[in-house]
Design a protein around this motif. Structure first.
Motif, PDB file in Angstrom:
ATOM      1  N   ALA A 130       0.833  -1.204   0.000  1.00  0.00           N
ATOM      2  CA  ALA A 130       0.000   0.000   0.000  1.00  0.00           C
ATOM      3  C   ALA A 130       0.865   1.250   0.000  1.00  0.00           C
ATOM      4  CB  ALA A 130      -0.922   0.002   1.219  1.00  0.00           C
ATOM      5  N   ALA A 131       0.299   2.333  -0.525  1.00  0.00           N
ATOM      6  CA  ALA A 131       1.044   3.585  -0.666  1.00  0.00           C
ATOM      7  C   ALA A 131       0.812   4.506   0.527  1.00  0.00           C
ATOM      8  CB  ALA A 131       0.665   4.269  -1.975  1.00  0.00           C
ATOM      9  N   GLU A 132      -0.211   5.316   0.476  1.00  0.00           N
ATOM     10  CA  GLU A 132      -0.468   6.323   1.494  1.00  0.00           C
ATOM     11  C   GLU A 132      -1.761   5.997   2.237  1.00  0.00           C
ATOM     12  OE1 GLU A 132      -0.681   9.610  -1.115  1.00  0.00           O
ATOM     13  OE2 GLU A 132       1.489   9.883  -1.258  1.00  0.00           O
ATOM     14  N   SER A 133      -1.792   6.303   3.525  1.00  0.00           N
ATOM     15  CA  SER A 133      -2.938   5.909   4.351  1.00  0.00           C
ATOM     16  C   SER A 133      -4.110   6.870   4.204  1.00  0.00           C
ATOM     17  CB  SER A 133      -2.526   5.803   5.821  1.00  0.00           C
ATOM     18  OG  SER A 133      -1.962   7.025   6.266  1.00  0.00           O
ATOM     19  N   THR A 134      -4.663   6.921   3.008  1.00  0.00           N
ATOM     20  CA  THR A 134      -5.837   7.736   2.723  1.00  0.00           C
ATOM     21  C   THR A 134      -7.073   6.835   2.722  1.00  0.00           C
ATOM     22  OG1 THR A 134      -5.659   7.402   0.340  1.00  0.00           O
ATOM     23  CG2 THR A 134      -4.435   9.270   1.295  1.00  0.00           C
ATOM     24  N   PRO A 135      -8.269   7.408   2.882  1.00  0.00           N
ATOM     25  CA  PRO A 135      -9.477   6.586   2.801  1.00  0.00           C
ATOM     26  C   PRO A 135      -9.582   5.805   1.496  1.00  0.00           C
ATOM     27  CG  PRO A 135     -10.006   8.701   3.769  1.00  0.00           C
ATOM     28  CD  PRO A 135      -8.573   8.794   3.309  1.00  0.00           C
ATOM     29  N   GLU A 136      -9.101   6.385   0.394  1.00  0.00           N
ATOM     30  CA  GLU A 136      -9.143   5.686  -0.890  1.00  0.00           C
ATOM     31  C   GLU A 136      -8.373   4.373  -0.840  1.00  0.00           C
ATOM     32  OE1 GLU A 136      -6.872   6.063  -5.124  1.00  0.00           O
ATOM     33  OE2 GLU A 136      -7.522   7.940  -4.209  1.00  0.00           O
ATOM     34  N   VAL A 137      -7.166   4.413  -0.277  1.00  0.00           N
ATOM     35  CA  VAL A 137      -6.335   3.205  -0.194  1.00  0.00           C
ATOM     36  C   VAL A 137      -6.932   2.223   0.809  1.00  0.00           C
ATOM     37  CG1 VAL A 137      -4.028   2.310   0.282  1.00  0.00           C
ATOM     38  CG2 VAL A 137      -4.294   4.543  -0.818  1.00  0.00           C
ATOM     39  N   ILE A 138      -7.393   2.732   1.940  1.00  0.00           N
ATOM     40  CA  ILE A 138      -7.938   1.870   2.994  1.00  0.00           C
ATOM     41  C   ILE A 138      -9.191   1.150   2.521  1.00  0.00           C
ATOM     42  CG2 ILE A 138      -8.975   1.872   5.303  1.00  0.00           C
ATOM     43  CD1 ILE A 138      -7.052   4.304   5.880  1.00  0.00           C
ATOM     44  N   ARG A 139     -10.076   1.840   1.818  1.00  0.00           N
ATOM     45  CA  ARG A 139     -11.276   1.145   1.341  1.00  0.00           C
ATOM     46  C   ARG A 139     -10.946   0.166   0.217  1.00  0.00           C
ATOM     47  NH1 ARG A 139     -12.602   6.460  -0.340  1.00  0.00           N
ATOM     48  NH2 ARG A 139     -12.653   6.732  -2.601  1.00  0.00           N
ATOM     49  N   GLY A 140      -9.868   0.451  -0.545  1.00  0.00           N
ATOM     50  CA  GLY A 140      -9.429  -0.519  -1.540  1.00  0.00           C
ATOM     51  C   GLY A 140      -8.958  -1.808  -0.889  1.00  0.00           C
ATOM     52  N   TRP A 143     -10.547   2.610   8.980  1.00  0.00           N
ATOM     53  CA  TRP A 143     -10.486   1.364   9.739  1.00  0.00           C
ATOM     54  C   TRP A 143     -10.391   0.168   8.795  1.00  0.00           C
ATOM     55  CZ3 TRP A 143     -14.766  -1.763   8.663  1.00  0.00           C
ATOM     56  CH2 TRP A 143     -15.875  -1.108   8.077  1.00  0.00           C
ATOM     57  N   TYR A 144      -9.784  -0.894   9.301  1.00  0.00           N
ATOM     58  CA  TYR A 144      -9.642  -2.124   8.537  1.00  0.00           C
ATOM     59  C   TYR A 144     -10.821  -3.053   8.778  1.00  0.00           C
ATOM     60  CZ  TYR A 144      -4.634  -1.564   7.310  1.00  0.00           C
ATOM     61  OH  TYR A 144      -3.436  -1.163   6.779  1.00  0.00           O
ATOM     62  N   VAL A 145     -11.242  -3.738   7.733  1.00  0.00           N
ATOM     63  CA  VAL A 145     -12.253  -4.774   7.888  1.00  0.00           C
ATOM     64  C   VAL A 145     -11.616  -6.008   8.510  1.00  0.00           C
ATOM     65  CG1 VAL A 145     -13.543  -3.940   5.884  1.00  0.00           C
ATOM     66  CG2 VAL A 145     -11.880  -5.792   5.603  1.00  0.00           C
ATOM     67  N   GLU A 146     -12.454  -6.877   9.021  1.00  0.00           N
ATOM     68  CA  GLU A 146     -11.986  -8.145   9.572  1.00  0.00           C
ATOM     69  C   GLU A 146     -11.248  -8.931   8.482  1.00  0.00           C
ATOM     70  OE1 GLU A 146     -13.997 -11.479  12.454  1.00  0.00           O
ATOM     71  OE2 GLU A 146     -15.077 -10.964  10.615  1.00  0.00           O
ATOM     72  N   GLY A 147     -10.104  -9.477   8.854  1.00  0.00           N
ATOM     73  CA  GLY A 147      -9.312 -10.242   7.894  1.00  0.00           C
ATOM     74  C   GLY A 147      -8.052  -9.529   7.439  1.00  0.00           C
ATOM     75  N   VAL A 148      -7.936  -8.246   7.768  1.00  0.00           N
ATOM     76  CA  VAL A 148      -6.733  -7.499   7.412  1.00  0.00           C
ATOM     77  C   VAL A 148      -5.747  -7.558   8.573  1.00  0.00           C
ATOM     78  CG1 VAL A 148      -5.776  -5.277   6.727  1.00  0.00           C
ATOM     79  CG2 VAL A 148      -8.061  -5.936   5.950  1.00  0.00           C
ATOM     80  N   GLU A 149      -4.501  -7.835   8.263  1.00  0.00           N
ATOM     81  CA  GLU A 149      -3.437  -7.842   9.262  1.00  0.00           C
ATOM     82  C   GLU A 149      -2.590  -6.578   9.111  1.00  0.00           C
ATOM     83  OE1 GLU A 149      -2.692 -12.668   9.772  1.00  0.00           O
ATOM     84  OE2 GLU A 149      -1.133 -11.400   8.884  1.00  0.00           O
ATOM     85  N   GLY A 150      -2.232  -5.980  10.261  1.00  0.00           N
ATOM     86  CA  GLY A 150      -1.421  -4.776  10.228  1.00  0.00           C
ATOM     87  C   GLY A 150      -2.164  -3.615  10.849  1.00  0.00           C
ATOM     88  N   THR A 151      -1.507  -2.477  10.892  1.00  0.00           N
ATOM     89  CA  THR A 151      -2.106  -1.263  11.431  1.00  0.00           C
ATOM     90  C   THR A 151      -2.040  -0.152  10.402  1.00  0.00           C
ATOM     91  OG1 THR A 151       0.009  -0.584  12.416  1.00  0.00           O
ATOM     92  CG2 THR A 151      -1.493  -1.872  13.805  1.00  0.00           C
ATOM     93  N   ILE A 152      -2.923   0.797  10.539  1.00  0.00           N
ATOM     94  CA  ILE A 152      -2.942   1.935   9.634  1.00  0.00           C
ATOM     95  C   ILE A 152      -2.020   3.015  10.200  1.00  0.00           C
ATOM     96  CG2 ILE A 152      -4.376   3.740   8.602  1.00  0.00           C
ATOM     97  CD1 ILE A 152      -6.762   1.824   8.914  1.00  0.00           C
ATOM     98  N   PRO A 153      -1.030   3.444   9.426  1.00  0.00           N
ATOM     99  CA  PRO A 153      -0.136   4.512   9.919  1.00  0.00           C
ATOM    100  C   PRO A 153      -0.926   5.788  10.192  1.00  0.00           C
ATOM    101  CG  PRO A 153       0.736   3.472   7.928  1.00  0.00           C
ATOM    102  CD  PRO A 153      -0.669   3.002   8.068  1.00  0.00           C
ATOM    103  N   LYS A 154      -0.560   6.431  11.272  1.00  0.00           N
ATOM    104  CA  LYS A 154      -1.219   7.700  11.594  1.00  0.00           C
ATOM    105  C   LYS A 154      -0.802   8.796  10.630  1.00  0.00           C
ATOM    106  CE  LYS A 154      -3.432   6.141  15.164  1.00  0.00           C
ATOM    107  NZ  LYS A 154      -4.897   5.980  15.095  1.00  0.00           N
TER     108      LYS A 154
END
Length: 378
Positions: free
Chosen positions: A175-185, A365-376
């Motif tokens: 993943a690139a940048e922690s934007t809503p676009e990337v997170i929902r992808g 936020w991550y859906v169930e099944g995703v491993e890792g944390t979202i960078p602040k």
């Protein structure tokens, strides 16, 4: 933008010269018209400018936009004359380039990076006669529209394939940048994977950039070493697919059909298709019907899709992908259809509901099944 290219452009334009219409490269596919041009007449062609954050040859995000530019040219022929500037950094460089395009008489300017939002709005305030279209932004003005694709739809379809094809049940996602676009992808991809394999996990690694082939490859190696046997990406180069081909594992492309870089490894690509939209916007300016809009188009409108699938994918899964694609077009399926839990097991979307547009645009936020944390911050 590379400093040399920026100075060269500003020097040429400052001397009263403009860049000529940009032709296609020999290595790129033939662009065929997809939209019937409106029967309008112009004494001079409409000058259309494009500002790109990466090199045209990145084979990803910028390459997809440039395919759209050339499709618009094929559709409208002598009615338009286009200019593109690549490798333009956010901030001061973008401000200079966008302003210079406006000064050069471009009546329609597409700025194709989220980091161009503020420069676009600022320049637009000084050129009210110019129509601006900003990709992925949310600020609009009397002469500034915004547009984005429903990338989550094609992500969901590729996830369906990933869930079936993984053997380790670990899918790596660069993943690139922690934007809503990337997170929902990431979320949509995971939803698709767990539809066909409830045991599947999507392990996310953040690279803090959209285009760095070396770093993308290094991150892919790290994910495979940690157990991932399939790779997906929200980055722009083909480096991840090329590594997968060497390693003998599977991977997905993004933005454009990347199958030629990894004929065996490539399962499918989530693709963006900008040509029809660019053509429609140009026609609107020509016919003086253009107005600023907030466009968010998906598979149904032809802005995103999935590329042809690799024949190694089982027929039943290919059929399921095609079925879900048709249901998305019909509006009876959605990547974020409940019930959906987050990583902590909290129900975020109840049964019978979907995650609405407002919530998707703010997704952190991550859906169930995703491993890792979202960078602040990145």
């Amino acid at each position: 933008m590379e400093r040399r290219k920026l100075i060269q452009y500003l020097t040429l334009t400052g001397a009263g010269m403009t860049l000529t219409s940009c032709g296609g490269r020999k290595s790129t596919p033939t662009i065929k018209p997809t939209v019937q041009a409106s029967p309008v007449s112009l004494s001079q062609p409409l000058k259309v400018g494009f500002v790109y954050s990466e090199p045209v040859g990145d084979m990803g995000w910028t390459y997809a936009h440039d395919l759209g530019r050339r499709e618009m040219e094929a559709n409208l022929k002598e009615k338009v004359k286009t200019t593109f500037i690549e490798n333009v950094n956010d901030g001061a460089d973008a401000l200079k380039v966008i302003r210079q395009l406006a000064l050069d008489g471009h009546e329609l300017i597409f700025t194709t990076s989220s980091g161009y939002m503020n420069p676009t709005i600022k320049v637009a305030s000084y050129f009210p006669q110019v129509a601006f279209e900003h990709c992925t932004g949310f600020q609009r003005a009397a002469n500034v529209g915004t547009y984005i694709g429903r990338f989550e739809e094609s992500r969901y379809l590729t996830g369906i394939i990933a869930g079936k094809m993984t053997k380790s049940n670990i899918i790596g996602f660069i993943a690139a940048e922690s934007t809503p676009e990337v997170i929902r992808g990431i979320g949509a991809f995971t939803q698709g994977a767990r539809l066909t394999n409830p045991k599947a996990k999507v392990r996310v690694a953040w690279v803090k950039t959209l285009y760095d082939p070396t770093l993308e490859r290094e991150t892919a190696i790290s994910l495979v070493n940690s157990g991932a046997d399939i790779l997906a990406q929200h980055t722009d180069s083909a480096a991840i697919l090329q590594f997968a081909e060497e390693k003998g594992i599977y991977a997905f492309g993004y933005n454009t059909d990347m199958s030629k870089f990894a004929p065996k490894a490539h399962l499918a690509s989530a693709i963006n298709q900008w040509g029809k939209f660019y053509t429609e916007r140009a026609i609107a300016v020509i016919e003086k019907t253009w107005k600023p809009e907030n466009i968010w188009y998906g598979i149904a409108q032809g802005m995103v899709d999935i590329s042809p699938m690799n024949a190694v994918i089982p027929p039943d899964i290919q059929n399921l992908v095609n079925q879900k694609r048709n249901e998305i077009i019909q509006g009876i399926a959605h990547p974020f259809e409940g019930p959906i839990k987050d990583q902590k097991g909290v129900v975020r979307v109840p049964t019978g509901k979907i995650l609405d547009d407002k919530a998707q645009l703010a997704m952190d936020w991550y859906v169930e099944g995703v491993e890792g944390t979202i960078p602040k911050t990145l």
